[in-house]
Each structure stands twice: as structure tokens, then as C-alpha cells.
Scaffold this motif. Sequence first.
Motif, mmCIF file in Angstrom:
data_model
loop_
_atom_site.group_PDB
_atom_site.id
_atom_site.type_symbol
_atom_site.label_atom_id
_atom_site.label_comp_id
_atom_site.label_asym_id
_atom_site.label_seq_id
_atom_site.Cartn_x
_atom_site.Cartn_y
_atom_site.Cartn_z
ATOM 1 N N GLY A 74 0.992 -1.422 -0.102
ATOM 2 C CA GLY A 74 -0.216 -0.342 0.447
ATOM 3 C C GLY A 74 0.943 1.477 -0.643
ATOM 4 N N ALA A 75 1.679 1.369 0.734
ATOM 5 C CA ALA A 75 2.622 2.324 0.974
ATOM 6 C C ALA A 75 3.850 2.956 -0.569
ATOM 7 N N TRP A 78 0.348 3.521 -3.283
ATOM 8 C CA TRP A 78 0.365 5.075 -2.895
ATOM 9 C C TRP A 78 1.429 6.567 -2.999
ATOM 10 N N ASP A 79 2.761 6.024 -2.982
ATOM 11 C CA ASP A 79 3.646 6.690 -3.308
ATOM 12 C C ASP A 79 3.717 7.170 -4.535
ATOM 13 N N GLY A 82 1.674 9.137 -6.417
ATOM 14 C CA GLY A 82 1.443 10.900 -6.238
ATOM 15 C C GLY A 82 1.591 11.683 -7.514
ATOM 16 N N ARG A 91 9.320 7.102 -5.257
ATOM 17 C CA ARG A 91 8.344 7.619 -7.015
ATOM 18 C C ARG A 91 9.665 7.220 -8.391
#
Length: 102
Positions: A74-75, A78-79, A82, A91
Motif C-alpha cells: 500500500g505504501a 500510494w507513493d 502521487g 516514486r
Amino acid sequence: RSWGEVVQYLGAGIAGLCNILNPGVVILGGGVIYGTNSLVDDARKVAERRMMPASLEGVTWVTAKLGEDAALTGAVLWDCAGDDSSRSGLRRLCDGEGNDND
């Protein structure tokens, strides 16, 4: 006694969130969930006793499919999702640009 308290608090917390958010699905995961046989069932029973009828109607209970890697996955996602104005090192790695030390 301690395990019973865990079940009661988890069930009460889930019920409170369901009563506020009225989700269609409750997804439980993590090391404790996967490491026990009865926690999900016991917490579900507590939650269902505490949930309002409208919140209880139609809710589905499942365990997360990503296992113990869910938080990390998930992290990263999510990153990577962005926008370009907040390009972190992670990223840039997701985009294949390497790191700043190259």
C-alpha cells in the motif's frame, strides 16, 4: 482475560467505524489476524451485536489477500500514485529513474 479484552475492543472499534461509515466490506488483515484461528470470527460476533441494523445490513467480512505485505504494498502504491510535484525517492525508483546517489 486479556484475549477476551482484545476481542471486545476490536469488535467495538469495528462496530463504531461501521456505524459511522456504513461500509459494504470490512477487510481485516495483519500478523495477528493471520496468526489466529478465531479472532476474526469472535470480533465479528462482538461487532455485529454492537452495529446498528442499517450498518449491519449487507456488510461483507473478508480477510486481506496481501497477507503481511499489505502495508508495504500500500505504501509503495500510494507513493507511486502521487503527482509529479511531490516526487519522492521511492516514486523516482518506481519510475525507473534510480536514486540521487547515481
